[in-house]
Design an enzyme around this catalytic site. Structure first.
Site, PDB file in Angstrom:
ATOM      1  N   GLU A  86      -9.236   6.474  -3.140  1.00  8.46           N
ATOM      2  CA  GLU A  86      -9.843   5.664  -2.197  1.00  8.46           C
ATOM      3  C   GLU A  86      -8.728   5.481  -0.867  1.00  8.46           C
ATOM      4  O   GLU A  86      -9.358   5.559   0.639  1.00  8.46           O
ATOM      5  CB  GLU A  86     -11.238   4.656  -2.262  1.00  8.46           C
ATOM      6  CG  GLU A  86     -11.907   5.443  -3.485  1.00  8.46           C
ATOM      7  CD  GLU A  86     -11.312   5.044  -4.723  1.00  8.46           C
ATOM      8  OE1 GLU A  86     -12.263   5.739  -5.399  1.00  8.46           O
ATOM      9  OE2 GLU A  86     -10.187   4.269  -5.500  1.00  8.46           O
TER      10      GLU A  86
ATOM     11  N   HIS B  50       0.635  -7.420   9.287  1.00  4.09           N
ATOM     12  CA  HIS B  50       1.982  -6.752   9.381  1.00  4.09           C
ATOM     13  C   HIS B  50       1.445  -5.541   9.072  1.00  4.09           C
ATOM     14  O   HIS B  50       2.876  -4.608  10.347  1.00  4.09           O
ATOM     15  CB  HIS B  50       3.068  -6.952   8.176  1.00  4.09           C
ATOM     16  CG  HIS B  50       3.756  -8.252   8.249  1.00  4.09           C
ATOM     17  ND1 HIS B  50       4.671  -8.285   7.037  1.00  4.09           N
ATOM     18  CD2 HIS B  50       3.470  -9.026   8.662  1.00  4.09           C
ATOM     19  CE1 HIS B  50       5.056  -9.555   7.621  1.00  4.09           C
ATOM     20  NE2 HIS B  50       4.554 -10.412   7.823  1.00  4.09           N
TER      21      HIS B  50
END
Length: 159
Positions: A76, A103
């Site tokens: 996915e 991040h």
């Protein structure tokens, strides 16, 4: 926030739970399928649509993120990352969910529906949706490198 969801048969339980959970927590869930259990369904059919909807919404100025769910989340994630502008991250812990946003400014999270409890996965999604991107210059620089490569096909220069 609008949250686009796509899954395969292995992600139906979490997806169904998340549609309700997201609405109860003030989000706008958008379900891209599947509509019914089919053990032979193909996750790209649904995950590509969810990922493309995230980028379309964001381009239109709509706050949107995505959640794609399968057995492991790996396929996915790979499917979602084929959509230009998507940065899909696989979350398998609270820390990976947080770091994906903090991040990497990930805009889609992939979850393995066969690897965690519904409660754990819901927590990963909650953390992903509520963690802001840090905006730190090193992270911005790295994201720009990936976006440039996606656009041009040219590698970043070597140091």
């Amino acid at each position: 926030m609008r949250v686009h969801l796509g899954c395969d048969h292995a992600g139906l339980e979490l997806r169904d739970h998340l549609v309700d959970w997201l609405a109860r927590h003030g989000h706008e869930p958008v379900d891209h399928g599947p509509r019914a259990y089919d053990p032979e369904d193909d996750y790209p059919t649904f995950c590509l649509r969810a990922a493309a909807a995230v980028t379309a919404d964001r381009a239109a100025g709509v706050a949107a993120l995505g959640v794609v769910i399968g057995g492991s989340g790996n396929g996915e994630q790979m499917a979602a990352n084929k959509v230009a502008g998507v940065r899909a991250a696989l979350a398998w812990s609270e820390e990976t969910a947080r770091l994906a946003r903090e991040h990497n400014d990930a805009n889609v999270v992939a979850i393995g529906g066969r690897l965690h409890t519904v409660e754990e996965m819901t927590r990963f999604v909650d953390i992903f949706l509520t963690t802001p991107f840090s905006g730190a210059s090193r992270h911005v620089r790295r994201i720009e490198m990936m976006a440039d490569y996606e656009r041009t096909g040219e590698f970043p220069p070597l140091p």
